[in-house]
Design a protein around this motif. Structure first.
Motif, PDB file in Angstrom:
ATOM      1  N   THR A 160       3.108   2.742   7.864  1.00 61.15           N
ATOM      2  CA  THR A 160       2.628   3.917   7.334  1.00 61.15           C
ATOM      3  C   THR A 160       2.411   5.271   8.013  1.00 61.15           C
ATOM      4  OG1 THR A 160       1.029   2.388   6.187  1.00 61.15           O
ATOM      5  CG2 THR A 160       0.411   4.649   6.201  1.00 61.15           C
ATOM      6  N   ASN A 161       2.931   6.348   7.550  1.00 64.08           N
ATOM      7  CA  ASN A 161       2.822   7.486   8.474  1.00 64.08           C
ATOM      8  C   ASN A 161       2.808   8.643   7.341  1.00 64.08           C
ATOM      9  OD1 ASN A 161       3.932  10.009   9.507  1.00 64.08           O
ATOM     10  ND2 ASN A 161       4.662   8.577  11.125  1.00 64.08           N
ATOM     11  N   THR A 162       1.724   9.564   7.670  1.00 62.99           N
ATOM     12  CA  THR A 162       1.718  10.624   6.327  1.00 62.99           C
ATOM     13  C   THR A 162       2.830  11.592   6.299  1.00 62.99           C
ATOM     14  OG1 THR A 162       0.629  11.884   8.232  1.00 62.99           O
ATOM     15  CG2 THR A 162      -0.677  10.616   6.762  1.00 62.99           C
ATOM     16  N   GLN A 172      16.590  -6.870   7.294  1.00 63.20           N
ATOM     17  CA  GLN A 172      15.030  -5.975   7.632  1.00 63.20           C
ATOM     18  C   GLN A 172      14.144  -6.219   6.173  1.00 63.20           C
ATOM     19  OE1 GLN A 172      15.138  -1.892   8.959  1.00 63.20           O
ATOM     20  NE2 GLN A 172      17.335  -2.152   9.253  1.00 63.20           N
ATOM     21  N   LEU A 173      14.463  -6.233   5.166  1.00 62.88           N
ATOM     22  CA  LEU A 173      13.659  -6.529   3.797  1.00 62.88           C
ATOM     23  C   LEU A 173      12.969  -7.680   4.280  1.00 62.88           C
ATOM     24  CD1 LEU A 173      15.725  -4.758   1.353  1.00 62.88           C
ATOM     25  CD2 LEU A 173      13.298  -3.967   2.083  1.00 62.88           C
ATOM     26  N   ARG A 174      13.658  -8.697   4.554  1.00 62.43           N
ATOM     27  CA  ARG A 174      13.015 -10.202   4.643  1.00 62.43           C
ATOM     28  C   ARG A 174      12.347 -10.155   5.523  1.00 62.43           C
ATOM     29  NH1 ARG A 174      18.270 -11.558   3.802  1.00 62.43           N
ATOM     30  NH2 ARG A 174      18.629 -11.937   6.177  1.00 62.43           N
ATOM     31  N   ASP A 175      12.659  -9.960   6.840  1.00 62.53           N
ATOM     32  CA  ASP A 175      11.614  -9.760   8.200  1.00 62.53           C
ATOM     33  C   ASP A 175      10.374  -8.921   8.026  1.00 62.53           C
ATOM     34  OD1 ASP A 175      13.801 -11.455   8.923  1.00 62.53           O
ATOM     35  OD2 ASP A 175      14.540 -10.521  10.339  1.00 62.53           O
ATOM     36  N   LYS A 176      10.698  -7.849   7.567  1.00 58.94           N
ATOM     37  CA  LYS A 176       9.626  -6.727   7.914  1.00 58.94           C
ATOM     38  C   LYS A 176       8.913  -6.491   6.400  1.00 58.94           C
ATOM     39  CE  LYS A 176      12.169  -3.905  10.028  1.00 58.94           C
ATOM     40  NZ  LYS A 176      12.615  -2.803  10.926  1.00 58.94           N
ATOM     41  N   GLY A 177       9.614  -6.684   5.084  1.00 54.81           N
ATOM     42  CA  GLY A 177       9.310  -6.159   4.208  1.00 54.81           C
ATOM     43  C   GLY A 177       9.606  -4.807   3.732  1.00 54.81           C
ATOM     44  N   TYR A 178      10.386  -4.007   4.641  1.00 54.55           N
ATOM     45  CA  TYR A 178      10.905  -2.763   4.312  1.00 54.55           C
ATOM     46  C   TYR A 178      12.214  -2.672   5.308  1.00 54.55           C
ATOM     47  CZ  TYR A 178       8.614  -1.646   8.963  1.00 54.55           C
ATOM     48  OH  TYR A 178       8.280  -1.748  10.166  1.00 54.55           O
TER      49      TYR A 178
END
Length: 79
Positions: free
Chosen positions: A31-33, A62-68
């Motif tokens: 999360t970053n504004t 990346q999607l599997r490991d971090k969700g993004y």
């Protein structure tokens, strides 16, 4: 896979991109504004070795490991 794409301005007119599965929120650790919505519901092949247009290597892992999936520092894009 349908994804939502965000981008963030970096130094020297370059950009980082963050990709999450369609409809999911950006995970708390990313999360970053500064993230701006770029595209919603874009179809991308998560089995591809990379998404060069976004500067993202190994998007499926990346999607599997971090969700993004996120641009690596040395692969920032010009726009």
């Amino acid at each position: 896979m349908r994804v939502d794409i965000y981008r963030r301005a970096e130094a020297q007119g370059r950009y980082s991109h963050l990709v999450v599965p369609e409809g999911r929120a950006i995970p708390e650790e990313a999360t970053n504004t500064d993230w701006e919505n770029e595209q919603r519901g874009q179809e991308l092949d998560e089995t591809a070795a990379q998404w060069p247009q976004l500067g993202i290597e190994e998007p499926g892992r990346q999607l599997r490991d971090k969700g993004y999936a996120i641009t690596s520092l040395d692969r920032q894009t010009d726009d």
